[in-house]
Design a protein around this motif. Structure first.
Motif, mmCIF file in Angstrom:
data_model
loop_
_atom_site.group_PDB
_atom_site.id
_atom_site.type_symbol
_atom_site.label_atom_id
_atom_site.label_comp_id
_atom_site.label_asym_id
_atom_site.label_seq_id
_atom_site.Cartn_x
_atom_site.Cartn_y
_atom_site.Cartn_z
ATOM 1 N N CYS A 218 0.796 -1.235 0.000
ATOM 2 C CA CYS A 218 0.000 0.000 0.000
ATOM 3 C C CYS A 218 0.828 1.285 0.000
ATOM 4 C CB CYS A 218 -1.037 -0.003 1.117
ATOM 5 S SG CYS A 218 -0.357 0.027 2.771
ATOM 6 N N GLU A 264 -3.309 -6.768 -1.551
ATOM 7 C CA GLU A 264 -3.892 -5.737 -0.690
ATOM 8 C C GLU A 264 -5.086 -5.084 -1.359
ATOM 9 O OE1 GLU A 264 -2.109 -2.865 1.890
ATOM 10 O OE2 GLU A 264 -0.105 -3.717 1.575
ATOM 11 N N HIS A 345 -5.354 3.452 9.152
ATOM 12 C CA HIS A 345 -4.184 4.328 9.323
ATOM 13 C C HIS A 345 -4.594 5.717 9.787
ATOM 14 C CE1 HIS A 345 -3.293 1.814 5.505
ATOM 15 N NE2 HIS A 345 -2.820 1.144 6.531
ATOM 16 N N CYS A 367 -6.277 -0.518 4.984
ATOM 17 C CA CYS A 367 -5.939 -1.559 4.021
ATOM 18 C C CYS A 367 -6.221 -2.928 4.618
ATOM 19 C CB CYS A 367 -4.478 -1.465 3.566
ATOM 20 S SG CYS A 367 -3.278 -1.886 4.832
HETATM 21 ZN ZN ZN Z 1 -1.245 -1.940 3.675
#
Ligand code: ZN
Ligand code: AMP
Length: 402
Positions: A218, A264, A345, A367
């Protein structure tokens, strides 16, 4: 220095909190390359036992100090959060059909060096079927594909703030300096057949390191959206490919590789939309594992740490439920193998890359990451190494019935 092995038990007082035991056992290898094996007292955290290679008494006291300091720093910079299990399914007691050793001995699996594996035709087709199953899952949730490089520049990874957090995992890429003498001397040495050094070039002949092998997929997604304002509430993309992590002495079998394949699905959007997406994704993925006949559980988790900053990050992840892992029962030291993770995140990456929501706020990201080699390993230990004898629903889910 003799290469004899000695075992030393280092007492830990106060005892190591339960939540840190696994990561300390796996992280201690990065303290010294003389540590051949390590065991933490999983029951009480009262000691760590090290198998050491050719260590003198003087070296032993230095090394004991290094390990004690590292453990102390680790404990000091973490708050001990216990993991919570959010969900559990399947019959873990059903037993395994193959050991990891039997999987490794499969004629269709070729070791290419430590942590490097190749799949022959039969396993490659299962691997392909698994990847296609994930392609269908990604399409179902509305993700579009990206094609990304396997190498990342250090500037880029610094911008993602990866370098200081996980230096122990990094593998750098270099090449010869543009110098005819250097290049020609090397070609000459290889022509002479220098197999003992495996043609390792001297460090001074190499360029400085500006690139590394990617540790996850990612990181390359965010630059693709740099400066963008998202049109909808949620934007989903997917990509897969080889990822690289230097796992030191933890490298084993199919489950802990240096070069492994990751799939991902990455989400960008409002904090709410990303959070809801992650919950929905966990549901769908659990359904897939059930359809594959793999038992498992979802539990809160953290990224592996080695340096103090990353311990803090790990603690933060646990405290805020930012990382869930999907674990499948597996005959290793943990009794489980983490085959997927579901991460939030917050605005960490989007703020660094100027990605905003439809409403003009800094976006959030998340993710879900799948270790394809680990899922394959889980299928092989649960259903056996004879793919033709796998349960019909498993084969059907993978589209292997034709
Ligand atoms: Zn990731
Ligand atoms: P992470 O970004 O650490 O959550 O990793 C995502 C997934 O990649 C994990 O859930 C594993 O399935 C897989 N993975 C991580 N490290 C390795 C490794 N060294 N070998 C094989 N698979 C790995």
């Amino acid at each position: 220095v003799s290469a004899t092995l000695r075992s030393e038990r280092i007492a830990l007082d106060p005892p190591l909190p339960a939540a840190l035991r696994r990561d300390v056992e796996q992280g201690v290898y990065y303290c010294s390359d003389l540590i051949a094996d390590a065991r933490v007292d999983r029951a009480a955290g009262a000691w760590i036992e090290l198998d050491l290679l050719g260590v003198s008494d003087a070296e032993l006291s230095d090394l004991t100090r290094v390990v004690r300091d590292w453990v102390e720093r680790t404990v000091a910079s973490s708050l001990a959060y216990e993991d919570t299990i959010a969900r559990e399914w399947g019959r873990p007691e059903a037993g395994f059909r193959a050991t990891p050793e039997q999987v490794l001995a499969s004629a269709d699996l070729h070791s290419m060096g430590e942590g490097l594996v190749a799949y022959g035709p039969r396993l490659a087709s299962v691997f392909g079927a698994l990847r296609e199953l994930w392609d269908r899952l990604a399409a179902e949730v509305g993700a579009t594909p990206l094609v990304l490089p396997a190498v990342a520049t250090l500037e880029h990874m610094q911008r993602c703030d990866f370098l200081r957090q996980f230096p122990q995992l990094l593998s750098f890429v270099t090449h010869f300096r543009e110098d005819f003498g250097v290049i020609d001397r090397y070609a000459e040495a290889c022509r002479r057949g220098d197999t003992e050094s495996a043609c390792a070039p001297p460090a001074q002949d190499m360029s400085s390191f500006r690139r590394m092998l990617r540790p996850a997929i990612c990181y390359h997604v965010y630059p693709c959206f740099e400066g963008e304002q998202l049109a909808g509430d949620l934007r989903l993309v997917h990509a897969w490919g080889d990822c690289f992590r230097y796992e030191s002495r933890n490298t084993t079998g199919l489950d802990r590789l240096f070069d492994f394949r990751m799939y991902e699905v990455v989400a960008l959007g409002s904090a709410d939309a990303v959070h809801r997406w992650r919950s929905g994704m966990m549901e769908r993925v659990v359904e897939r594992f059930e359809a594959l006949g793999l038992p498992g559980r979802l539990k809160t988790s953290n990224d592996p740490f080695f340096v103090s900053g990353s311990v803090l990050k790990s603690t933060f992840q646990r405290a805020h439920d930012l990382k869930y892992e999907l674990e499948v029962p597996f005959p290793n030291r943990e009794g489980h193998l983490a085959v997927a993770s579901f991460n939030e995140h917050q605005d960490f990456f989007a703020s660094r890359f100027g990605i905003t929501t439809r409403d003009g706020e800094v976006a959030s990201s998340g993710c879900s990451a799948f270790g394809l080699d680990r899922i394959l390993a889980a299928l092989l230990v649960h259903h056996g190494t004879d793919v033709n004898a796998w349960p019909a629903p498993t084969r059907q889910t993978l589209g292997l019935n034709t």
